[in-house]
Design an enzyme around this catalytic site. Structure first.
Site, PDB file in Angstrom:
ATOM      1  N   HIS A 284       1.468   5.401  -1.713  1.00 44.30           N
ATOM      2  CA  HIS A 284       1.077   6.574  -2.521  1.00 44.30           C
ATOM      3  C   HIS A 284       2.345   7.233  -3.050  1.00 44.30           C
ATOM      4  O   HIS A 284       3.143   7.744  -2.260  1.00 44.30           O
ATOM      5  CB  HIS A 284       0.297   7.586  -1.674  1.00 44.30           C
TER       6      HIS A 284
ATOM      7  N   ASP B 227       1.102   2.500   3.589  1.00 43.39           N
ATOM      8  CA  ASP B 227       0.253   3.672   3.343  1.00 43.39           C
ATOM      9  C   ASP B 227       1.088   4.947   3.378  1.00 43.39           C
ATOM     10  O   ASP B 227       0.595   6.017   3.756  1.00 43.39           O
ATOM     11  CB  ASP B 227      -0.909   3.746   4.349  1.00 43.39           C
TER      12      ASP B 227
ATOM     13  N   HIS C  80      -4.880  -0.712   5.686  1.00 45.91           N
ATOM     14  CA  HIS C  80      -4.491   0.105   6.848  1.00 45.91           C
ATOM     15  C   HIS C  80      -5.477  -0.020   8.016  1.00 45.91           C
ATOM     16  O   HIS C  80      -6.060   0.979   8.458  1.00 45.91           O
ATOM     17  CB  HIS C  80      -4.259   1.568   6.476  1.00 45.91           C
TER      18      HIS C  80
ATOM     19  N   LYS D 281      -8.955  -0.361  -6.170  1.00 48.11           N
ATOM     20  CA  LYS D 281      -9.096   0.299  -4.872  1.00 48.11           C
ATOM     21  C   LYS D 281     -10.462   0.957  -4.727  1.00 48.11           C
ATOM     22  O   LYS D 281     -10.887   1.724  -5.590  1.00 48.11           O
ATOM     23  CB  LYS D 281      -7.993   1.356  -4.714  1.00 48.11           C
TER      24      LYS D 281
ATOM     25  N   HIS E 194     -10.662   1.045   1.399  1.00 47.93           N
ATOM     26  CA  HIS E 194     -10.525   2.063   2.439  1.00 47.93           C
ATOM     27  C   HIS E 194     -11.763   1.876   3.315  1.00 47.93           C
ATOM     28  O   HIS E 194     -12.853   2.304   2.939  1.00 47.93           O
ATOM     29  CB  HIS E 194     -10.444   3.475   1.862  1.00 47.93           C
TER      30      HIS E 194
ATOM     31  N   HIS F 143       0.857  -1.210   0.000  1.00 51.27           N
ATOM     32  CA  HIS F 143       0.000   0.000   0.000  1.00 51.27           C
ATOM     33  C   HIS F 143       0.882   1.245   0.000  1.00 51.27           C
ATOM     34  O   HIS F 143       1.413   1.635   1.044  1.00 51.27           O
ATOM     35  CB  HIS F 143      -0.932   0.002   1.216  1.00 51.27           C
TER      36      HIS F 143
HETATM   37  C1  NCD Z   1      -3.841   8.963   1.861  1.00 50.33           C
HETATM   38  C2  NCD Z   1      -3.340  10.006   0.862  1.00 50.33           C
HETATM   39  O1  NCD Z   1      -2.800  11.024   1.308  1.00 50.33           O
HETATM   40  O2  NCD Z   1      -3.454   9.789  -0.346  1.00 50.33           O
HETATM   41  N1  NCD Z   1      -3.948   9.580   3.146  1.00 50.33           N
HETATM   42  C3  NCD Z   1      -3.958   8.956   4.340  1.00 50.33           C
HETATM   43  O3  NCD Z   1      -4.168   9.612   5.362  1.00 50.33           O
HETATM   44  N2  NCD Z   1      -3.732   7.665   4.449  1.00 50.33           N
HETATM   45  C4  NCD Z   1      -5.124   8.370   1.383  1.00 50.33           C
HETATM   46  C5  NCD Z   1      -5.545   7.154   2.177  1.00 50.33           C
HETATM   47  O4  NCD Z   1      -4.957   6.090   2.038  1.00 50.33           O
HETATM   48  O5  NCD Z   1      -6.488   7.275   2.966  1.00 50.33           O
HETATM   49 ZN    ZN Z   2      -3.573   4.939   1.414  1.00 47.33          ZN
END
Ligand code: NCD
Ligand code: ZN
Length: 346
Positions: A16, A248, A175, A100, A137, A14
């Site tokens: 970003h 995450d 998460h 997702k 999510h 996971h």
């Molecule tokens: C994530 C993001 O910033 O893209 N933020 C977070 O708090 N985890 C999005 C997500 O996974 O909820």
């Molecule tokens: Zn995330």
């Protein structure tokens, strides 16, 4: 006392990466720690087509430092109107590894998310048929529901029904932050997986307010009470096949975190494996680290485990507090207040 540990190369299920200058800065940190990563599709606009995912994958691969063998695994962003055929084609062509689901409005860049599960019934049927996992999510978005209860309500109101309707669909509870999620996952069969972040193993909700309000510890789902952190630690360090590593890691420029309406997301890519190792060490469970970081994830996704190993060494390490991107934006790096005492051997 064990002072070094060698495990098969881990994966991060996971991540970003963002795009542009932020992507250029973020990718090397993950690529140095992990052999593969599941890449989240919440760009603006979101990744909803095979072509967009392929192009995004190419941009990520270009940002991997020379000599590092790293494979991004792409996901599609589920919308109310996405075409099931596009997802099936993406899976068939080896572009989409998973899909997702963001409930619309649940978190960062989730405006295009699903407003009602009923609207995506045909898509979920198709995913179940072709074996494409659904990544959740898991929070309800009703503003009336207390933010600390949104994960537990999601299980009751959405997830139980979803699993009853699509029992063969592979689902990952992303998460997880609650004992409720851990207990639910434990009650399910092997179609159900669950990722746990490094930061949710370290902080509880009180830490977000330790000495003042700490925007860099704000993410969604938000950290919960200590009893929940303990349940997450027990699950992660148990070796149970349903639980695996997903950081995450979610970079945001400092000015967007330190604001009157700061955004959610914690950037943990530079410190993730060190933090996980420290947590497993504290739990006396270093022998379970490899299962959580390197074995259970591929097992769930039906992929081979990685070749090669990584060694972590007990050592007091200085962690960079912040990372700067090519565009001058600064991102704070997640570190336990008590410091880090494991490092990755070069
Ligand atoms: C994530 C993001 O910033 O893209 N933020 C977070 O708090 N985890 C999005 C997500 O996974 O909820
Ligand atoms: Zn995330």
């Amino acid at each position: 006392m064990t002072d070094t540990i060698t495990i098969r190369r881990p994966d991060d299920w996971h991540v970003h990466f963002r795009d542009g200058a932020m992507l250029q800065s973020a990718v090397p940190f993950t690529a140095r720690q992990f052999r593969r990563a599941i890449v989240m599709p919440n760009l603006v606009p979101p990744v909803t087509t095979v072509d967009a995912a392929r192009a995004y994958r190419d941009r990520i691969s270009m940002a991997v430092p020379d000599g590092i063998d790293f494979e991004p695994l792409m996901t599609a962003y589920l919308t109310d109107t996405i075409d099931a055929g596009e997802l099936a084609r993406g899976a068939e062509e080896g572009v989409f590894t998973a899909v997702k689901l963001y409930p619309a409005g649940a978190t960062t860049n989730s405006d295009s998310g699903v407003t009602d599960l009923k609207k995506v019934t045909d898509v979920l049927e198709c995913m179940q048929a072709v074996g494409l996992p659904l990544l959740l999510h898991g929070e309800v978005t009703d503003p009336e529901v207390d933010i600390f209860d949104r994960e537990a309500r999601f299980i009751e109101q959405k997830l139980i029904g979803l699993r009853a309707d699509f029992p063969e669909l592979k689902v990952v509870f992303e998460h997880a932050t609650t004992k409720d999620a851990v207990d639910y996952v434990l009650s399910q069969d092997s179609h159900m997986g669950c990722t746990i972040t490094a930061h949710h193993l370290v902080i509880n909700r009180t830490d977000i307010f330790k000495g003042g309000i700490r925007p860099h510890l704000y993410c969604l789902p938000i950290a919960k009470r200590e009893v929940h952190r303990q349940a997450l630690r027990a699950a992660a360090t148990s070796g149970d096949k349903r639980f695996f590593l997903g950081t995450d890691t979610a970079p945001h420029p400092v000015h967007e975190k330190e604001s009157d309406c700061g955004c959610a997301g914690i950037f943990s890519a530079p410190t993730a494996m060190q933090v996980y190792t420290q947590v497993f060490d504290e739990a006396g469970a270093l022998d379970k680290l490899e299962a959580f970081a390197s074995i259970n994830g591929p097992g769930f996704y039906g992929l081979a485990v990685n070749e090669g190993t990584v060694t972590l060494v007990r050592d007091v390490v200085e962690v960079p507090e912040r990372v700067e991107t090519a565009e001058g934006e600064i991102v704070m790096v997640f570190r336990p207040d008590a410091g880090l005492n494991w490092r990755i051997m070069a």
